[in-house]
Design a protein around this motif. Sequence first.
Motif, mmCIF file in Angstrom:
data_model
loop_
_atom_site.group_PDB
_atom_site.id
_atom_site.type_symbol
_atom_site.label_atom_id
_atom_site.label_comp_id
_atom_site.label_asym_id
_atom_site.label_seq_id
_atom_site.Cartn_x
_atom_site.Cartn_y
_atom_site.Cartn_z
ATOM 1 N N LEU A 112 15.223 17.221 30.601
ATOM 2 C CA LEU A 112 15.787 18.001 30.770
ATOM 3 C C LEU A 112 15.195 18.763 29.454
ATOM 4 C CD1 LEU A 112 17.567 19.916 31.715
ATOM 5 C CD2 LEU A 112 19.868 18.478 29.995
ATOM 6 N N VAL A 113 14.972 18.414 27.957
ATOM 7 C CA VAL A 113 14.576 19.269 27.617
ATOM 8 C C VAL A 113 13.190 19.706 28.068
ATOM 9 C CG1 VAL A 113 13.328 19.709 25.352
ATOM 10 C CG2 VAL A 113 16.269 18.219 25.462
ATOM 11 N N ASP A 114 11.988 18.636 27.999
ATOM 12 C CA ASP A 114 11.291 19.208 28.770
ATOM 13 C C ASP A 114 10.873 20.473 29.055
ATOM 14 O OD1 ASP A 114 8.425 19.070 29.460
ATOM 15 O OD2 ASP A 114 8.428 17.548 30.970
ATOM 16 N N ALA A 115 12.521 20.601 30.586
ATOM 17 C CA ALA A 115 11.841 21.409 31.214
ATOM 18 C C ALA A 115 12.163 22.678 30.693
ATOM 19 C CB ALA A 115 12.609 21.353 32.498
ATOM 20 N N LEU A 116 13.422 22.495 29.909
ATOM 21 C CA LEU A 116 13.721 24.093 29.113
ATOM 22 C C LEU A 116 12.280 24.375 28.465
ATOM 23 C CD1 LEU A 116 16.233 26.004 28.292
ATOM 24 C CD2 LEU A 116 16.286 23.801 26.331
ATOM 25 N N ALA A 117 11.955 23.422 27.774
ATOM 26 C CA ALA A 117 10.462 23.687 26.774
ATOM 27 C C ALA A 117 9.467 24.594 28.094
ATOM 28 C CB ALA A 117 9.804 22.612 25.600
ATOM 29 N N THR A 118 9.548 24.266 29.704
ATOM 30 C CA THR A 118 8.581 24.431 30.535
ATOM 31 C C THR A 118 9.100 25.766 30.654
ATOM 32 O OG1 THR A 118 8.099 22.587 30.936
ATOM 33 C CG2 THR A 118 7.473 24.364 32.360
ATOM 34 N N VAL A 119 9.779 25.926 30.739
ATOM 35 C CA VAL A 119 10.821 27.612 31.046
ATOM 36 C C VAL A 119 10.244 28.509 29.871
ATOM 37 C CG1 VAL A 119 12.709 28.778 31.638
ATOM 38 C CG2 VAL A 119 12.263 26.974 33.156
ATOM 39 N N ALA A 120 11.100 28.295 29.123
ATOM 40 C CA ALA A 120 10.364 28.938 27.721
ATOM 41 C C ALA A 120 8.980 29.975 27.996
ATOM 42 C CB ALA A 120 11.134 28.482 26.489
ATOM 43 N N LEU A 121 7.960 28.776 27.975
ATOM 44 C CA LEU A 121 6.831 28.971 28.569
ATOM 45 C C LEU A 121 6.588 29.823 28.744
ATOM 46 C CD1 LEU A 121 5.704 25.850 26.621
ATOM 47 C CD2 LEU A 121 5.478 27.573 25.296
ATOM 48 N N VAL A 122 6.850 29.700 29.974
ATOM 49 C CA VAL A 122 6.873 30.455 31.360
ATOM 50 C C VAL A 122 7.498 32.035 31.429
ATOM 51 C CG1 VAL A 122 6.996 30.606 33.989
ATOM 52 C CG2 VAL A 122 6.602 28.390 32.941
ATOM 53 N N ARG A 123 8.194 31.979 30.819
ATOM 54 C CA ARG A 123 9.177 33.501 31.074
ATOM 55 C C ARG A 123 7.784 34.308 29.221
ATOM 56 N NH1 ARG A 123 14.239 33.875 32.078
ATOM 57 N NH2 ARG A 123 14.373 35.655 30.710
ATOM 58 N N ALA A 124 7.824 33.008 28.728
ATOM 59 C CA ALA A 124 7.314 33.992 27.819
ATOM 60 C C ALA A 124 5.962 34.407 27.882
ATOM 61 C CB ALA A 124 6.226 33.351 26.134
#
Length: 413
Positions: A112-124
């Motif tokens: 779940l944390v891995d997915a959250l970091a992925t989404v944050a990097l995509v948005r950035a």
Amino acid sequence: MTPPQLAPSTPFAPAAPGAPPRPSPVRLAAVWVLTRALQVLLVSEVFGRVGDGINGEVHRIYRTWYEQLLTGAFPLDDVMWQYPPGAALVILSPALLPGLSYFQAFVALTLLVDALATVALVRAGRPQGRLSGAWVWVAGLPLLLHVPLVRYDVQVTALAVLSLLALRRAPLLSGALAAVGALVKVWPALALLGAPRGRTTRAAWGSAVASAAVLLGVLALAFSHTFDFLRQQGNRGVQIESLGGTLLALARLTGLPTRGAYRVEYRYGAMEFMGPYVSTVAHASLLLTVLAFGWLLLWRVKARRWTPATACDAALCAVLLFVVTSRVISPQYMIWLIGLSAVCMTLRETVLRPVVRLLLVAAFVSTLAYPLAYGQVTSGTVYGCLLMLVRNGLLLWAAVLACRRLWASTVTR
């Protein structure tokens, strides 16, 4: 009647004229699902056991700590407990999923944390038309096989990643995230090293100090033996995978000073060298860490030019320096470097692209050493020494290159 126009800030609005096209993350999401499914299969040992004792970190050590923390006390006189008190938050987190076993809940929360970091990097990265940072994270972690799922370094790295991504727009939030990360595993405090001077630095560091004080006070009230970890941390020796350990392994391989003088023992949760000059190597590592910190302070004083990527580049450079000078370079340290590399790659202005490429190769070589050939690394065979020499050589090369490029981009006229 004319249909209303979509606001430019909505995710479905067309890009402004001249703006880079926003890449679609669909392929990235597919690769994330595929690679994480493969990691889960490896953790579940569907293909057989890959490496010995990888899952045992969660099954035995984390679970034991979990049960101890439930009593309201940190582990006392436990040589394995070498982490700041904030680590208790991660160790206790599987309680959020009561329907699963401790191991299952830990892996699920890590994903779940891995997915959250992925989404944050995509948005950035999307405003600049870049998914390079997200790709480094999504494709880089599987280079370490399933190790990221059974260590809590993904959670720590995510805090540092989110702190860096928030630094320019929300320095108060950035400082709070860095503080939580630092109380879990110290190194995320370095995320604030390159904060732009002035209001951003004051806000971020002020928030970090205040947040750390509050959280530390809460943990000290909630648990006993809060600072017992300091005794265990100071007694650590030279791990076989560190740069100093590589020198000792080569000395053992060549028979210097005397054949058989060195031996490897399991101490403080790692395989460490015992024998002549080990304490000298350990003290030299600590001295190099102090010198690295001094160089970083000098850079901070001398730096005159800040780009949007300077804070991210400085964080990666700082953590890389502390990794290569450490007495311990565990395989999960590569998770930290991959995460910080991903943040750098979200920005077109980064000067550390060559460093990121070196670190991805180093992550692959690290997996060849652990878990695939760890027996040979422990035994000090020619192949085991070669793997460590290549991996640590790449890390050293990356550290020197990062320092040179950071200095040239911010200090040199």
